[in-house]
Design an enzyme around this catalytic site. Structure first.
Site, PDB file in Angstrom:
ATOM      1  N   CYS A   1       2.325  69.905 -20.657  1.00 35.29           N
ATOM      2  CA  CYS A   1       2.650  69.022 -21.779  1.00 35.29           C
ATOM      3  C   CYS A   1       4.040  69.344 -22.325  1.00 35.29           C
ATOM      4  O   CYS A   1       4.333  70.499 -22.645  1.00 35.29           O
ATOM      5  CB  CYS A   1       1.613  69.180 -22.901  1.00 35.29           C
ATOM      6  SG  CYS A   1       1.984  68.117 -24.314  1.00 35.29           S
TER       7      CYS A   1
ATOM      8  N   GLY B   1      -0.704  62.497 -10.526  1.00 36.67           N
ATOM      9  CA  GLY B   1       0.508  61.741 -10.847  1.00 36.67           C
ATOM     10  C   GLY B   1       0.640  60.481 -10.016  1.00 36.67           C
ATOM     11  O   GLY B   1       0.808  60.540  -8.792  1.00 36.67           O
TER      12      GLY B   1
ATOM     13  N   GLY C   1      -5.359  60.034 -13.891  1.00 38.32           N
ATOM     14  CA  GLY C   1      -5.248  59.976 -15.336  1.00 38.32           C
ATOM     15  C   GLY C   1      -5.311  58.546 -15.840  1.00 38.32           C
ATOM     16  O   GLY C   1      -6.378  57.996 -16.119  1.00 38.32           O
TER      17      GLY C   1
HETATM   18  C1  LIG Z   1      -2.218  59.293 -23.521  1.00 38.37           C
HETATM   19  C2  LIG Z   1      -2.075  60.458 -22.583  1.00 38.37           C
HETATM   20  C3  LIG Z   1      -2.465  61.708 -23.000  1.00 38.37           C
HETATM   21  C4  LIG Z   1      -2.353  62.808 -22.132  1.00 38.37           C
HETATM   22  N1  LIG Z   1      -2.816  64.020 -22.543  1.00 38.37           N
HETATM   23  C5  LIG Z   1      -2.849  65.041 -21.665  1.00 38.37           C
HETATM   24  C6  LIG Z   1      -3.470  66.272 -21.998  1.00 38.37           C
HETATM   25  O1  LIG Z   1      -4.028  66.453 -23.088  1.00 38.37           O
HETATM   26  N2  LIG Z   1      -3.464  67.256 -21.066  1.00 38.37           N
HETATM   27  C7  LIG Z   1      -2.889  67.087 -19.821  1.00 38.37           C
HETATM   28  O2  LIG Z   1      -2.936  67.993 -18.989  1.00 38.37           O
HETATM   29  N3  LIG Z   1      -2.288  65.946 -19.484  1.00 38.37           N
HETATM   30  C8  LIG Z   1      -2.273  64.922 -20.362  1.00 38.37           C
HETATM   31  N4  LIG Z   1      -1.705  63.726 -20.003  1.00 38.37           N
HETATM   32  C9  LIG Z   1      -1.068  63.605 -18.679  1.00 38.37           C
HETATM   33  C10 LIG Z   1      -2.086  63.156 -17.628  1.00 38.37           C
HETATM   34  O3  LIG Z   1      -3.149  64.088 -17.533  1.00 38.37           O
HETATM   35  C11 LIG Z   1      -1.444  63.053 -16.243  1.00 38.37           C
HETATM   36  O4  LIG Z   1      -0.957  64.311 -15.861  1.00 38.37           O
HETATM   37  C12 LIG Z   1      -0.295  62.042 -16.216  1.00 38.37           C
HETATM   38  O5  LIG Z   1      -0.600  60.861 -16.927  1.00 38.37           O
HETATM   39  C13 LIG Z   1       0.043  61.690 -14.759  1.00 38.37           C
HETATM   40  O6  LIG Z   1      -1.112  61.254 -14.063  1.00 38.37           O
HETATM   41  P1  LIG Z   1      -1.474  59.684 -13.897  1.00 38.37           P
HETATM   42  O7  LIG Z   1      -0.272  59.031 -13.273  1.00 38.37           O
HETATM   43  O8  LIG Z   1      -2.698  59.680 -13.002  1.00 38.37           O
HETATM   44  O9  LIG Z   1      -1.750  59.160 -15.263  1.00 38.37           O
HETATM   45  C14 LIG Z   1      -1.807  62.632 -20.835  1.00 38.37           C
HETATM   46  C15 LIG Z   1      -1.416  61.348 -20.420  1.00 38.37           C
HETATM   47  C16 LIG Z   1      -1.556  60.269 -21.289  1.00 38.37           C
HETATM   48  C17 LIG Z   1      -1.138  58.892 -20.801  1.00 38.37           C
END
Ligand SMILES: Cc1cc2nc3c(=O)[nH]c(=O)nc-3n(C[C@H](O)[C@H](O)[C@H](O)COP(=O)(O)O)c2cc1C
Length: 321
Positions: A83, A195, A216
């Site tokens: 984060c 990702g 995610g």
């Molecule tokens: C609204 C939001 C909140 C997130 N909160 C966290 C979190 O609390 N912990 C974390 O490891 N990643 C968090 N992420 C990142 C996601 O876990 C992920 O790593 C990122 O969105 C990339 O993956 P994706 O393309 O599948 O979404 C968050 C993403 C979004 C959109």
């Protein structure tokens, strides 16, 4: 995911996949130690398997929070090293810990010493000017030596200055191949790719090169995709077959939570993408947006919204619905 994967969301997702591992939002060690524990990290047994994600950088505090999480019944304790928010940087945890692999290793060791369940780390491929080739290798080796049970890698850098958390999820380019190479170099370390994975079929395409895939935004924004997880990933029957079935199966939970004082919109907000691309999806969303927020709104609001939308068959046909 912060503000997204709360207990209501996880219960809803669990209706659609029995096998996928679900994660909590990141909860800081300070919150776990001093906050309202039931509200922050309480969960329903139906959510299993579920991992608690912690944010922190002090080995002792993380060890203590891992112990608390394991005692509550969490199936895995995960440390956030991804984060990039300003608040998290001020606390010197999250993505900035990519620059301190030895400290993260100490944190992992302290957590491992307290619990029997797996202790995992979620990281980036690097931060700022780091070279992902070298930096991720040093980081992974350090946490592997400390006994980490798996490394989840968000396959893009985080820029700690100049990009917002939201931009840090889209602007730095994805590099899935870097995560594949990490796994090739660490045969015994379970590596999970994260990702930009937009569908369960896209996730499955990585299984020859990594041990798992974390979804995610696609899982949250289009939760119907979770119906494909058990059959496509685990070769098991889907617990339910259609989004409407999932919504109907959610109603007893909704009624229980309303009786406990929850607001309908706090629960149904996690369902807004359930019919994305299906005729009537907009009417479904609009009905919930208008009526679920009203004081005293009951599950009948959801039933009425469901009457406005067709059920999904396959991939969406129009992005605009
Ligand atoms: C609204 C939001 C909140 C997130 N909160 C966290 C979190 O609390 N912990 C974390 O490891 N990643 C968090 N992420 C990142 C996601 O876990 C992920 O790593 C990122 O969105 C990339 O993956 P994706 O393309 O599948 O979404 C968050 C993403 C979004 C959109």
């Amino acid at each position: 995911m912060m503000e997204w994967t709360d207990r209501h969301c996880r219960f809803f997702h669990r209706l659609m996949t029995r096998r996928a591992l679900l994660y909590t939002e990141m909860v800081t060690t300070g919150a776990v130690l001093h906050g309202d524990r039931d509200q922050l990290i309480g969960f329903d047994p139906f959510e299993h398997p579920v991992a608690l994600q912690l944010g922190g950088c002090e080995p002792r505090a993380l060890g203590e929070c891992a112990r608390i999480g394991a005692e509550l019944g969490y199936d895995e304790i995960n440390l956030n090293v991804g984060c990039p928010s300003d608040r998290v940087q001020e606390g010197r945890f999250g993505a900035c810990l990519m620059a301190e692999p030895d400290r993260v290793a100490d944190c992992v060791a302290a957590m491992k010493a307290q619990v029997k369940v797996p202790v995992t780390v979620k990281c980036r491929i690097g931060i700022d000017e780091q070279d992902p080739e070298a930096a991720l290798e040093v980081f992974a080796s350090a946490v592997e030596r400390a006994g980490v049970d798996a490394l989840v890698v968000h396959a893009r850098k985080a820029w700690l200055k100049g990009l917002s958390p939201r931009q840090n999820r889209d602007v730095p380019p994805l590099d899935h191949a870097r995560v594949h190479r990490l796994k090739a170099a660490h045969a015994r370390l379970p590596v999970v790719l994260n990702g930009g994975i937009a569908s369960v079929a896209a996730a499955a395409a990585h299984f020859a090169q990594v041990d798992g895939v974390m979804m995610g935004r696609a899982a949250y924004q289009e939760p119907w995709r979770l119906l494909e997880v058990d059959p496509l990933v685990f070769g098991a029957a889907a617990p339910l077959h259609a989004p409407k079935e999932a919504a109907q199966a959610f109603i007893p939970y909704i009624e229980r939570e309303l009786a406990r004082g929850a607001r309908l919109s706090a629960i149904t907000r996690h369902m807004l993408g359930l019919f994305r691309g299906v005729p009537g999806a907009r009417a479904f969303r609009r009905h919930l947006a208008t009526h679920a927020v009203k004081p005293g709104a009951g599950a009948d609001v959801l039933t009425a919204a469901l009457a406005l939308v067709a059920d999904r068959v396959g991939e969406p046909t129009t992005a605009a619905a």
